[in-house]
Design an enzyme around this catalytic site. Structure first.
Site, mmCIF file in Angstrom:
data_model
loop_
_atom_site.group_PDB
_atom_site.id
_atom_site.type_symbol
_atom_site.label_atom_id
_atom_site.label_comp_id
_atom_site.label_asym_id
_atom_site.label_seq_id
_atom_site.Cartn_x
_atom_site.Cartn_y
_atom_site.Cartn_z
ATOM 1 N N TYR A 52 0.860 -1.332 -0.077
ATOM 2 C CA TYR A 52 -0.150 -0.061 -0.094
ATOM 3 C C TYR A 52 0.738 1.363 0.138
ATOM 4 C CZ TYR A 52 -4.223 -2.592 0.000
ATOM 5 O OH TYR A 52 -5.088 -3.563 -0.187
ATOM 6 N N ARG A 55 1.784 1.823 -3.454
ATOM 7 C CA ARG A 55 0.704 2.314 -4.349
ATOM 8 C C ARG A 55 0.447 3.856 -4.098
ATOM 9 N NH1 ARG A 55 -4.464 -1.534 -3.759
ATOM 10 N NH2 ARG A 55 -5.211 -0.052 -5.203
ATOM 11 N N ASP A 90 -7.825 5.877 -4.759
ATOM 12 C CA ASP A 90 -6.758 7.046 -5.530
ATOM 13 C C ASP A 90 -7.555 8.380 -5.098
ATOM 14 O OD1 ASP A 90 -7.505 6.047 -8.550
ATOM 15 O OD2 ASP A 90 -8.270 7.824 -7.584
ATOM 16 N N HIS A 105 -14.544 1.895 -1.005
ATOM 17 C CA HIS A 105 -13.490 0.981 -0.618
ATOM 18 C C HIS A 105 -12.278 1.698 0.316
ATOM 19 C CE1 HIS A 105 -14.910 -1.995 -3.895
ATOM 20 N NE2 HIS A 105 -15.863 -2.227 -2.709
ATOM 21 N N CYS A 132 0.266 6.350 15.689
ATOM 22 C CA CYS A 132 -0.932 6.793 15.544
ATOM 23 C C CYS A 132 -0.923 8.229 16.094
ATOM 24 C CB CYS A 132 -2.184 6.140 16.410
ATOM 25 S SG CYS A 132 -3.550 6.943 16.403
ATOM 26 N N SER A 173 -15.009 -3.795 -13.795
ATOM 27 C CA SER A 173 -15.426 -4.878 -14.499
ATOM 28 C C SER A 173 -16.366 -5.544 -13.970
ATOM 29 C CB SER A 173 -14.251 -5.793 -14.367
ATOM 30 O OG SER A 173 -13.799 -6.071 -12.957
ATOM 31 N N ALA A 215 -11.869 6.094 -21.206
ATOM 32 C CA ALA A 215 -12.584 6.860 -20.313
ATOM 33 C C ALA A 215 -12.499 8.289 -20.710
ATOM 34 C CB ALA A 215 -12.524 6.498 -19.021
HETATM 35 C C1 BV8 Z 1 -18.327 -7.353 1.866
HETATM 36 C C2 BV8 Z 1 -9.825 -1.874 -1.850
HETATM 37 C C3 BV8 Z 1 -19.793 -7.888 3.470
HETATM 38 C C4 BV8 Z 1 -8.629 -2.398 -1.495
HETATM 39 C C5 BV8 Z 1 -11.201 -3.456 -3.033
HETATM 40 C C6 BV8 Z 1 -22.191 -10.447 -2.689
HETATM 41 C C7 BV8 Z 1 -22.499 -9.350 -1.807
HETATM 42 C C8 BV8 Z 1 -21.733 -8.908 -0.961
HETATM 43 C C9 BV8 Z 1 -20.293 -9.584 -0.899
HETATM 44 C C10 BV8 Z 1 -19.944 -10.480 -1.716
HETATM 45 C C11 BV8 Z 1 -20.870 -11.047 -2.738
HETATM 46 N N1 BV8 Z 1 -20.281 -12.034 -3.338
HETATM 47 C C12 BV8 Z 1 -18.837 -12.097 -3.113
HETATM 48 C C13 BV8 Z 1 -18.738 -11.081 -2.043
HETATM 49 C C14 BV8 Z 1 -17.444 -10.883 -1.391
HETATM 50 C C15 BV8 Z 1 -16.435 -10.092 -1.991
HETATM 51 C C16 BV8 Z 1 -16.360 -9.986 -3.430
HETATM 52 O O1 BV8 Z 1 -17.117 -9.274 -4.220
HETATM 53 N N2 BV8 Z 1 -15.609 -10.880 -4.046
HETATM 54 C C17 BV8 Z 1 -15.595 -10.859 -5.302
HETATM 55 C C18 BV8 Z 1 -14.253 -11.173 -5.831
HETATM 56 C C19 BV8 Z 1 -16.383 -12.223 -5.812
HETATM 57 N N3 BV8 Z 1 -16.858 -8.494 -1.532
HETATM 58 C C20 BV8 Z 1 -16.254 -8.288 -0.299
HETATM 59 O O2 BV8 Z 1 -15.743 -8.623 0.468
HETATM 60 C C21 BV8 Z 1 -16.784 -6.799 -0.093
HETATM 61 N N4 BV8 Z 1 -17.109 -6.712 1.342
HETATM 62 O O3 BV8 Z 1 -18.756 -8.061 0.886
HETATM 63 O O4 BV8 Z 1 -18.851 -7.303 3.124
HETATM 64 C C22 BV8 Z 1 -21.169 -7.568 2.971
HETATM 65 C C23 BV8 Z 1 -22.084 -8.386 2.565
HETATM 66 C C24 BV8 Z 1 -23.333 -7.853 2.025
HETATM 67 C C25 BV8 Z 1 -23.561 -6.722 1.581
HETATM 68 C C26 BV8 Z 1 -22.495 -5.829 1.950
HETATM 69 C C27 BV8 Z 1 -21.236 -6.219 2.533
HETATM 70 C C28 BV8 Z 1 -15.423 -5.641 -0.052
HETATM 71 C C29 BV8 Z 1 -14.979 -5.601 -1.198
HETATM 72 C C30 BV8 Z 1 -13.746 -4.649 -1.340
HETATM 73 C C31 BV8 Z 1 -12.313 -5.188 -1.575
HETATM 74 N N5 BV8 Z 1 -11.587 -4.142 -1.852
HETATM 75 N N6 BV8 Z 1 -10.405 -2.414 -3.037
HETATM 76 C C32 BV8 Z 1 -7.497 -2.050 -2.534
HETATM 77 O O5 BV8 Z 1 -8.022 -1.165 -3.684
HETATM 78 O O6 BV8 Z 1 -6.372 -2.276 -2.450
HETATM 79 S S1 BV8 Z 1 -11.677 -4.165 -4.576
HETATM 80 C C33 BV8 Z 1 -10.743 -3.876 -5.656
HETATM 81 O O7 BV8 Z 1 -11.101 -4.405 -6.848
HETATM 82 C C34 BV8 Z 1 -11.010 -2.417 -5.983
HETATM 83 O O8 BV8 Z 1 -11.378 -1.334 -5.118
HETATM 84 C C35 BV8 Z 1 -12.245 -2.463 -7.230
HETATM 85 O O9 BV8 Z 1 -13.527 -2.603 -6.555
HETATM 86 C C36 BV8 Z 1 -11.867 -3.883 -7.500
HETATM 87 C C37 BV8 Z 1 -11.352 -3.899 -8.834
HETATM 88 O O10 BV8 Z 1 -12.458 -3.668 -9.670
HETATM 89 P P1 BV8 Z 1 -12.610 -2.560 -10.790
HETATM 90 O O11 BV8 Z 1 -12.419 -1.294 -10.404
HETATM 91 O O12 BV8 Z 1 -13.591 -2.895 -11.673
HETATM 92 O O13 BV8 Z 1 -11.411 -2.919 -11.546
HETATM 93 P P2 BV8 Z 1 -10.686 -4.245 -12.631
HETATM 94 O O14 BV8 Z 1 -9.288 -4.002 -12.773
HETATM 95 O O15 BV8 Z 1 -11.285 -5.495 -12.063
HETATM 96 O O16 BV8 Z 1 -11.554 -3.563 -14.060
HETATM 97 C C38 BV8 Z 1 -11.387 -2.388 -14.567
HETATM 98 C C39 BV8 Z 1 -12.168 -2.081 -15.680
HETATM 99 O O17 BV8 Z 1 -11.658 -1.091 -16.267
HETATM 100 C C40 BV8 Z 1 -12.278 -3.177 -16.832
HETATM 101 O O18 BV8 Z 1 -13.458 -3.385 -17.196
HETATM 102 C C41 BV8 Z 1 -11.578 -2.505 -17.826
HETATM 103 O O19 BV8 Z 1 -12.018 -3.069 -19.228
HETATM 104 C C42 BV8 Z 1 -11.809 -1.070 -17.668
HETATM 105 N N7 BV8 Z 1 -10.736 -0.312 -18.203
HETATM 106 C C43 BV8 Z 1 -9.223 -0.511 -18.206
HETATM 107 N N8 BV8 Z 1 -8.926 0.502 -19.075
HETATM 108 C C44 BV8 Z 1 -9.837 1.588 -19.207
HETATM 109 C C45 BV8 Z 1 -11.142 0.977 -18.785
HETATM 110 N N9 BV8 Z 1 -12.219 1.592 -18.928
HETATM 111 C C46 BV8 Z 1 -12.219 2.933 -19.579
HETATM 112 N N10 BV8 Z 1 -10.973 3.494 -19.739
HETATM 113 C C47 BV8 Z 1 -9.658 2.842 -19.593
HETATM 114 N N11 BV8 Z 1 -8.766 3.311 -20.001
#
Ligand code: BV8
Length: 224
Positions: A52, A55, A90, A105, A132, A173, A215
């Site tokens: 972190y 980053r 960010d 997040h 802290c 995504s 974007a």
């Molecule tokens: C939780 C912070 C309990 C840290 C991150 C159902 C309901 C609730 C939870 C879950 C569920 N199913 C599963 C879960 C659990 C889990 C989850 O979702 N797992 C996934 C893997 C299946 N979720 C959790 O644990 C969450 N908390 O569930 O709490 C709860 C229960 C019920 C209700 C509420 C809460 C917590 C999740 C947060 C994790 N922390 N980040 C850090 O950043 O280090 S997640 C992290 O990954 C990011 O924050 C972001 O959210 C995620 C990445 O996703 P994207 O932003 O979409 O990025 P990605 O690279 O995937 O995609 C980029 C996109 O941009 C692509 O589509 C690409 O084509 C596009 N792109 C690229 N270049 C460009 C572009 N578009 C335009 N222009 C460009 N130039």
């Protein structure tokens, strides 16, 4: 017209901030389980803190791009009828001028004290174990939401989605919940849904409108 915008890593990609799932994404460099879970922090805090710190330093040298600036201009026009919800940690939305913003997040810029719960702006690398500012204990972690942790301000987000006329998803995504479920939630409540993404995502439900492209081009065009 009430608008909710959800942004993901893709909106910051052209600012040089790596996304998570594209070829050279962050997760490529690290397994999610190794850096973005409470268990990882428990098991190997130094690796997590260094990940972190690196980053946070990288984001400091990034600049907002036209997509971030277009959303700030949209807020100038819509005021309180626009809410930007970002999954990103960010500060590029803030630096572009967006004020009504939810970091669901968390943020790279802040530390959370695991001793007193205080949140502070990070000055020194967390890997150096600074004390802290509030309680002095050397127990700081990044103020980001890891997998399995509760995202911030979910009630505020859902209240905005209930009254939204338009839901716009930018640069995500749609892999991570609960954010990935917002398009279905908004659509079911009658909002028009729009995706502005490099490539159409495999979203939970189809968007009413999809504009594919970088974007920095598709967001200003949509805002105009
Ligand atoms: C939780 C912070 C309990 C840290 C991150 C159902 C309901 C609730 C939870 C879950 C569920 N199913 C599963 C879960 C659990 C889990 C989850 O979702 N797992 C996934 C893997 C299946 N979720 C959790 O644990 C969450 N908390 O569930 O709490 C709860 C229960 C019920 C209700 C509420 C809460 C917590 C999740 C947060 C994790 N922390 N980040 C850090 O950043 O280090 S997640 C992290 O990954 C990011 O924050 C972001 O959210 C995620 C990445 O996703 P994207 O932003 O979409 O990025 P990605 O690279 O995937 O995609 C980029 C996109 O941009 C692509 O589509 C690409 O084509 C596009 N792109 C690229 N270049 C460009 C572009 N578009 C335009 N222009 C460009 N130039």
């Amino acid at each position: 017209m009430r608008v909710v915008v959800l942004t993901g890593a893709g909106i910051s990609a052209e600012s040089g901030v790596p996304t998570f799932r594209d070829a050279d994404g962050l997760w490529e460099g690290h397994r999610v389980e190794d850096v973005a879970t409470p268990e990882a922090f428990e098991r190997d805090p130094d690796t997590v803190l260094r990940f972190y710190d690196a980053r946070r330093r990288a984001v400091a040298s990034a600049l907002p791009n036209p997509a971030h600036r277009a959303l700030a201009e949209l807020e100038d026009a819509l005021g309180d009828d626009l809410l930007v919800v970002t999954q990103n940690v960010d500060d590029l939305h803030e630096r572009a001028g967006t004020r009504r913003l939810v970091h669901m997040h968390g943020t790279l810029a802040h530390a959370l004290c695991t001793a007193c719960g205080g949140v502070s702006t990070i000055v020194d690398d967390l890997a150096d174990r600074p004390g802290c500012p509030r309680c002095g204990v050397r127990a700081l972690r990044p103020d980001v939401v890891w997998f399995g942790e509760m995202p911030y301000e979910l009630d505020r987000i859902e209240r905005a989605l209930v009254t939204a006329d338009v839901f716009v998803s930018i640069g995500t995504s749609g892999n991570v919940y609960p954010a990935a479920g917002y398009v279905a939630f908004a659509s079911a409540l009658g909002a028009r849904t729009v995706e502005l993404n490099l490539v159409p995502s495999d979203a939970a439900v189809p968007f009413d409108e999809v504009r594919a492209g970088p974007a920095s081009q598709v967001v200003p065009a949509w805002v105009a």
